[in-house]
Scaffold this motif. Sequence first.
Motif, PDB file in Angstrom:
ATOM      1  N   ALA A   1       0.816  -1.216   0.000  1.00 61.23           N
ATOM      2  CA  ALA A   1       0.000   0.000   0.000  1.00 61.23           C
ATOM      3  C   ALA A   1       0.850   1.266   0.000  1.00 61.23           C
ATOM      4  O   ALA A   1       0.331   2.364  -0.189  1.00 61.23           O
ATOM      5  N   CYS A   2       2.156   1.133   0.185  1.00 61.17           N
ATOM      6  CA  CYS A   2       3.013   2.314   0.333  1.00 61.17           C
ATOM      7  C   CYS A   2       2.956   3.216  -0.890  1.00 61.17           C
ATOM      8  O   CYS A   2       3.031   2.750  -2.021  1.00 61.17           O
ATOM      9  N   VAL A   3       2.790   4.522  -0.674  1.00 62.53           N
ATOM     10  CA  VAL A   3       2.744   5.484  -1.780  1.00 62.53           C
ATOM     11  C   VAL A   3       4.085   6.176  -1.999  1.00 62.53           C
ATOM     12  O   VAL A   3       4.173   7.125  -2.767  1.00 62.53           O
ATOM     13  N   GLN A   4       5.088   5.728  -1.285  1.00 62.18           N
ATOM     14  CA  GLN A   4       6.436   6.289  -1.422  1.00 62.18           C
ATOM     15  C   GLN A   4       6.457   7.796  -1.189  1.00 62.18           C
ATOM     16  O   GLN A   4       7.200   8.522  -1.840  1.00 62.18           O
ATOM     17  N   CYS A   5       5.616   8.241  -0.268  1.00 59.03           N
ATOM     18  CA  CYS A   5       5.563   9.680   0.017  1.00 59.03           C
ATOM     19  C   CYS A   5       6.773  10.115   0.837  1.00 59.03           C
ATOM     20  O   CYS A   5       7.078  11.298   0.924  1.00 59.03           O
ATOM     21  N   GLY A   6       7.450   9.161   1.478  1.00 54.75           N
ATOM     22  CA  GLY A   6       8.656   9.498   2.216  1.00 54.75           C
ATOM     23  C   GLY A   6       8.426  10.289   3.490  1.00 54.75           C
ATOM     24  O   GLY A   6       9.362  10.836   4.070  1.00 54.75           O
ATOM     25  N   LYS A   7       7.186  10.344   3.962  1.00 61.23           N
ATOM     26  CA  LYS A   7       6.965  11.062   5.225  1.00 61.23           C
ATOM     27  C   LYS A   7       7.689  10.338   6.358  1.00 61.23           C
ATOM     28  O   LYS A   7       8.143  10.958   7.312  1.00 61.23           O
ATOM     29  N   CYS A   8       7.776   9.030   6.238  1.00 62.58           N
ATOM     30  CA  CYS A   8       8.474   8.246   7.259  1.00 62.58           C
ATOM     31  C   CYS A   8       9.967   8.575   7.213  1.00 62.58           C
ATOM     32  O   CYS A   8      10.608   8.789   8.237  1.00 62.58           O
ATOM     33  N   GLU A   9      10.490   8.629   6.007  1.00 66.53           N
ATOM     34  CA  GLU A   9      11.909   8.925   5.819  1.00 66.53           C
ATOM     35  C   GLU A   9      12.260  10.283   6.428  1.00 66.53           C
ATOM     36  O   GLU A   9      13.280  10.437   7.103  1.00 66.53           O
TER      37      GLU A   9
HETATM   38  S1  SF4 Z   1       5.090   7.119   5.076  1.00 64.98           S
HETATM   39 FE1  SF4 Z   1       6.641   5.783   4.260  1.00 64.98          FE
HETATM   40  S2  SF4 Z   1       5.765   3.740   4.324  1.00 64.98           S
HETATM   41 FE2  SF4 Z   1       4.098   5.186   4.571  1.00 64.98          FE
HETATM   42  S3  SF4 Z   1       3.335   5.466   2.523  1.00 64.98           S
HETATM   43 FE3  SF4 Z   1       4.800   7.097   2.861  1.00 64.98          FE
HETATM   44  S4  SF4 Z   1       6.720   6.243   2.101  1.00 64.98           S
HETATM   45 FE4  SF4 Z   1       5.319   4.544   2.315  1.00 64.98          FE
END
Ligand code: SF4
Lengths: 256, 651
Positions: free
Chosen positions: B244-252
């Motif tokens: 489901a990951c959208v690769q938004c990189g908020k986690c990063e």
């Molecule tokens: S926060 Fe990280 S794990 Fe979650 S969707 Fe965005 S990139 Fe993917």
Amino acid sequence: MNTKVISLVSIGAHPGSGRTRRAEQDARAVELGLQLAGQHLQVVHAGDPREEALRAYLGMGLDHLDVLEQPAGADVLGVLGDYLRDAGAQLVLTGSQAETGEGSGMLPFLLAERLGWPLIVGLAEVESIENGTAQVLQALPRGQRRRLKVRLPLLATVDNAAPKPRQSAFGPARRGVLAARNVMVTQDELLTGAELQPARPRPKRLKVIKAKSGADRMKAATAKASGGGGKVLKEVSPQEGAEAILKLLVEEGVIR
Amino acid sequence: MLNTLLPVLLFTALGLAVLGALRRVRLWRQGRPSKVDLIGGLLAMPRRYLVDLHHVVGRDKYMSNTHVATAGGFVLSALLAILVHGFGLHNQILGYALLVATVLMFGGALFVYKRRLNPPARLSKGPWMRLPKSLLVFAATFFIATLPVAGILPEGTGGWILVALLGLGVVWGVSEMFLGMTWGGPMKHAFAGALHLAWHRRAERFGGGRSTGLKPLDLEDRSAPLGVEKPKDFTWNQLLGFDACVQCGKCEAMCPAFAAGQPLNPKKLIQDMVIGLAGGTDARFAGSSYPGKPIGEHGGNPHQPIVNGLVDAETLWSCTTCRACVEECPMMIEHVDAIVDMRRHLTLEKGATPNKGAEVLDNLIATDNPGGFAPGGRMNWAADLNLTLLSEAKATDVLFWVGDGAFDMRNQRTLRAFVKVLKASGVDFAVLGLEERDSGDVARRLGDEATFQQLALRNIQTLGNYAFKRIVTCDPHSFHVLKNEYGALGGMYQVQHHSTYIAELIAASKLNLGQHKGGSVTYHDPCYLGRYNGEYEAPREVLRALGIKVREMQRSGFRSRCCGGGGGAPITDIPGKQRIPDMRMEDIRETEAELVAVGCPQCTAMLEGVVEPRPLIKDLAELVADALLEEEAGSPAVKVQPARRKPAEVH
Ligand code: SF4
Ligand code: SF4
């Protein structure tokens, strides 16, 4: 390598809590054995096969551990000797001193004597095994190493100079088998017959430190003990040699 | 012409999408079984999406509005397009509706496009750069194709050229939007995301709940793997979640280990899990890599061990389990669960806990504390305090859970301060004394579930011997474990962090407090108190009661940055470019506060480890104890001056 390697292990006890565990030095004996023989390493304990602390050795990646079933207080010397001979052991590794029980540190010596094998104290590394001869490094005080060539079969004790034991993992510890073997039981005559008394502190070589400063004291504390009165005896008969040693021990108060 | 072309294209795309969906489902089902309410989850999904997920997405207003317009527009357009162009329902009202939907989608897509003009580093590039264009093409094509249906343009306008152009547009649009959804394009997030929300492994998180305790391994079940070795060892809904990951990189952007240059990037980790699930290499990953690890050298498949193929062990051991990634993730993906699952395999099966890990675990097994101290010394810090032991009292109101800080000289000051506060409040409290053991927190985060469960079960057994109303502790890690993780093993307690309890004591006027003297103060939220347990207010209330106006750091509350001390990270000690506590100290320095208030022995240790000069570090308990007024409220007691002893002479 197809040298038959066997590690002898005992039950350890944590110095702080007294709780049973794998014995620190025996675990090093297993580690060294695993590095030499991998999955062919055979590990043996003489004692109670229901002792859970033994599983900590299995957790190092052994699929089984032979337990020569012995009640507490039995003299395990005979059964161990027979086992090692029957198994065709070439290299036997064990810790220098047990953390529980008598812990006299005598077992390796008595065992080597009984088997008529050479004994290496403080084995640090096995460099090679070729044509029935092992080239090893023995640990001496202050980080020194002595290279020895010894014919097999041989018995070696390891201490803290041997490689650090790998972590014991829960999965293999749980899966591994403690294979109990029924063997003869010999009463330990000495233990039952003799009287136990607290050990006297070991005599220490007298060092008279006349240091003035902290730096001097530090130097003195770390300096190599140098007995000025030492003598090098060369080409003397065993008799004369033994007498000279005995004389020194009496002088130093080791033997009274 | 268009009237035959469009249905053919639409239905082919839909058919292929269904095939892709079936294939994707097969991939997920390689995972292990998991108990989820399939139907109930599906029914709850719209609500989870509209309420819970948008609660997280809503923190970024730009993106949340953009998403509502684009996604809402797309869903409407797609449904209407199938009716109008697929089934040929050339109804004028439907036509107008479709026009409105495509306009909405187009508008949203313009904002997506704008965001992608100069994307921040955390966003993945690659196919994600194409997505806004595809969205625009989809919306525009269907808009133009629908104009005749709505009666705005006469049928057949534009002739062959337009038909050809529209045909191309539709092929592009539906490929991205329908095929990409199930065959692995950026739109996959919509398909996998919807199902992930429905069958999430922590359904309790929805509807405002909180679910942060790790799930226990069933050690009785000998056939179950001890942790995750290969991608197929994850449960199927975990695999679905990664997809489901959208690769938004908020986690990063929030990850302290990534910022410190340690080889971890939660986004890449999740993408690597997707690679593990589908098979392949990371060569096409278009985002930031793990610091210090080039892209393109790792790969794997569902049946191949993850570590040292797909992911290096250091990556897994860099995590502080601070949950900042989980807190930020708009797709509600559970990174920490995955990381601990893989650590479990490394520790329980491989015996490969790095650095001091093995020693700490051995100590926990042999002495019930991570330092390997003789257990008999656990109460030495309180030798002169005359604390009531539960083994004697049997019952008490407040059980003070001391924690392993008992062995740490710095933390002993905190503990003694808290005892002073407890005594001043006159409450009935007692300690377990030598019967207390490590809570199991560190063992569990290091993946040693067996040692955790052993410690937990023995603690639960001990606690079961006594009567108490609540447990209070100064350690957020013990707090979390006792409160959220012992339950699954049969230990249900009311547990409070000392900040919460002190706030209660203050509210009930049980403490006679003066004012804090000693300069400006900021407050550092411990991860295990804040993000894990939602307690942001009580510590601040306590500080307010001391007359302190907290100078908040930019990253505070749920965005607080980890001190680097959690998850066994100081034990596994994976090198990076800088240290996490140093970065946190920078945050603290920015507030220009002279003192930072903390509520956790780990935070204290990590922050005090930063070289001076730096602000002072004090636990809340110490601040409160310092501000206690000695006199009993109401009774003007004679102040007894303790006989001042002459300082011993020193020559
Ligand atoms: S926060 Fe990280 S794990 Fe979650 S969707 Fe965005 S990139 Fe993917
Ligand atoms: S829990 Fe914290 S350290 Fe671990 S991956 Fe998430 S953000 Fe990074």
